[in-house]
Write a protein that holds these residues in place. Structure first.
Motif, short mmCIF file in Angstrom:
data_model
loop_
_atom_site.label_atom_id
_atom_site.label_comp_id
_atom_site.label_asym_id
_atom_site.label_seq_id
_atom_site.Cartn_x
_atom_site.Cartn_y
_atom_site.Cartn_z
N UNK A 165 0.90 -1.07 0.15
CA UNK A 165 0.05 -0.03 -0.09
C UNK A 165 0.71 1.15 -0.02
N UNK A 166 1.95 1.16 0.67
CA UNK A 166 2.83 2.31 0.58
C UNK A 166 3.52 2.34 -0.84
N UNK A 167 3.81 1.36 -1.45
CA UNK A 167 4.51 1.40 -2.86
C UNK A 167 3.79 1.93 -3.65
N UNK A 168 2.24 1.83 -3.65
CA UNK A 168 1.26 2.67 -4.59
C UNK A 168 1.62 4.19 -4.16
N UNK A 169 2.15 4.46 -3.14
CA UNK A 169 2.00 6.10 -2.92
C UNK A 169 3.60 6.80 -3.40
N UNK A 170 4.80 5.92 -2.98
CA UNK A 170 5.85 6.60 -3.37
C UNK A 170 6.97 5.49 -4.24
N UNK A 189 10.96 4.80 -3.32
CA UNK A 189 10.90 5.51 -2.08
C UNK A 189 10.79 4.13 -1.15
N UNK A 190 10.25 2.97 -1.27
CA UNK A 190 10.37 2.07 -0.01
C UNK A 190 11.66 1.64 0.01
N UNK A 191 12.71 1.64 -1.09
CA UNK A 191 13.91 1.22 -0.73
C UNK A 191 14.84 2.26 -0.04
N UNK A 192 14.31 3.52 -0.29
CA UNK A 192 14.89 4.70 0.74
C UNK A 192 14.59 4.57 1.98
N UNK A 193 13.50 4.11 2.33
CA UNK A 193 13.05 3.70 3.67
C UNK A 193 13.82 2.59 4.32
N UNK A 194 13.97 1.64 3.46
CA UNK A 194 14.88 0.51 3.74
C UNK A 194 16.39 0.75 4.07
N UNK A 195 17.00 1.72 3.40
CA UNK A 195 18.31 1.98 3.53
C UNK A 195 18.65 3.12 4.55
N UNK A 196 17.36 3.66 5.20
CA UNK A 196 17.34 4.75 6.13
C UNK A 196 17.97 4.27 7.31
N UNK A 197 18.53 5.18 8.06
CA UNK A 197 18.98 5.18 9.67
C UNK A 197 18.58 6.07 10.32
N UNK A 198 17.66 5.99 11.20
CA UNK A 198 17.05 6.99 12.14
C UNK A 198 17.57 7.19 13.56
N UNK A 200 11.45 1.48 7.84
CA UNK A 200 12.74 1.94 8.30
C UNK A 200 13.73 1.05 8.44
N UNK A 201 14.92 0.92 7.70
CA UNK A 201 15.91 -0.03 7.88
C UNK A 201 16.56 -0.09 9.38
N UNK A 202 16.88 0.82 9.79
CA UNK A 202 17.50 0.82 11.08
C UNK A 202 17.11 1.97 11.79
N UNK A 259 8.16 11.58 5.25
CA UNK A 259 8.23 12.41 4.19
C UNK A 259 9.67 12.62 3.64
N UNK A 260 10.38 13.08 4.82
CA UNK A 260 11.87 13.52 4.26
C UNK A 260 12.50 12.14 3.63
N UNK A 261 12.61 11.11 4.13
CA UNK A 261 13.34 9.86 3.54
C UNK A 261 12.66 9.74 2.42
N UNK A 262 11.55 9.74 2.01
CA UNK A 262 11.16 9.38 0.61
C UNK A 262 10.88 10.61 -0.47
N UNK A 263 11.11 11.85 0.20
CA UNK A 263 10.98 12.95 -0.69
C UNK A 263 9.48 13.30 -1.06
#
Length: 244
Positions: free
Chosen positions: A12-17, A21-30, A51-53, A201-205
């Motif tokens: 459902x998220x992939x339908x949005x971005x 975008x989902x790969x960006x979330x997976x690679x992100x560290x927060x 979010x990956x980490x 929003x920031x991570x996916x642009x």
């Protein structure tokens, strides 16, 4: 690369971005500073978003007075470090996300190491001295800071982008008095989800961040307002004179 299980989980998220975008979330560290009223919903929704980490830092143990608002902590967790309690629930809700749970007091000596490698810093603290440390580390590292704070039925959120927006000390030059403040559980839930939304929003642009804007929530009136905030000349944290 996303796995087939991840494509299904996040469909459902992939339908949005999109998968990008989902790969960006997976690679992100927060880095989430605090595992209490704000930190719990922030961490929960970033974990389920993929979010990956997530690096979660808090020094406290679970107390019964926490249970009206800190939704990752349950009666069985009393006396357990909050980061351990949260780590258990987050791993159960999404085993594909890496949780780094650190039991520590954030201070001037360790804030740089705690934030090292993070793409984003999320302020889920309950005191301004620590928030100011996070703010200055965000400026030093050039990493955005998503600030949130609550009291009673009221809350606030802003996204600070170093070098572009007002920093926390521009907006709040003096810390409010320390207190044991009243709070109803829905307030950190509401504010924490806005912070998590800003992070996604920031991570996916996606969309427009609360950059240069302070959002205020009045829960009793069910009213949201946003106000423009500007950089303050001579700010001890982010003014050009200080940063040069």
């Amino acid at each position: 690369m996303l796995t087939e299980r991840e494509r299904e989980r996040y469909s459902r998220q992939i339908l949005l971005f999109g998968e990008e975008g989902q790969e960006r979330l997976k690679q992100a560290k927060v880095f989430i500073a605090g595992a209490g009223g704000l930190g719990c919903p922030i961490a929960l929704y970033l974990a389920v978003a993929g979010v990956g980490e997530i690096r979660l830092v808090d020094r406290d143990v679970v107390d019964r007075t926490n249970l009206n608002r800190q939704v990752l902590h349950w009666e069985k967790d009393l006396g357990i470090p909050k980061v351990r309690s949260a780590e258990e629930k987050l791993w159960e809700v999404n085993p594909d996300v890496r949780i780094e749970a650190l039991e520590a007091t954030i201070n001037e000596a360790n804030v740089h190491d705690l934030a090292a490698g993070a793409d984003l810093i999320v302020d889920a603290m309950d005191n301004f001295p620590t928030r100011y440390l996070l703010n200055r580390e965000a400026i030093r590292s050039g990493v955005p800071l998503i600030h949130g704070a609550i009291r009673g039925f009221d809350g606030q959120v802003t996204t600070i982008v170093p070098g572009r927006t007002a920093c926390l000390e521009c907006i709040f030059p003096e810390a409010p008095p320390a207190e044991v403040f009243p709070v109803v559980g829905t307030t950190p839930g509401f504010i924490g989800l806005i912070q998590a939304n800003e992070a996604i929003k920031y991570i996916t642009g996606s969309g427009d961040l609360l950059a240069g804007r302070l959002l205020l929530w009045d829960g009793l009136a069910a009213k949201l307002e946003t106000f423009a905030v500007e950089r303050r000349s001579g700010c001890p944290a982010c003014s050009r004179e200080v940063c040069q």
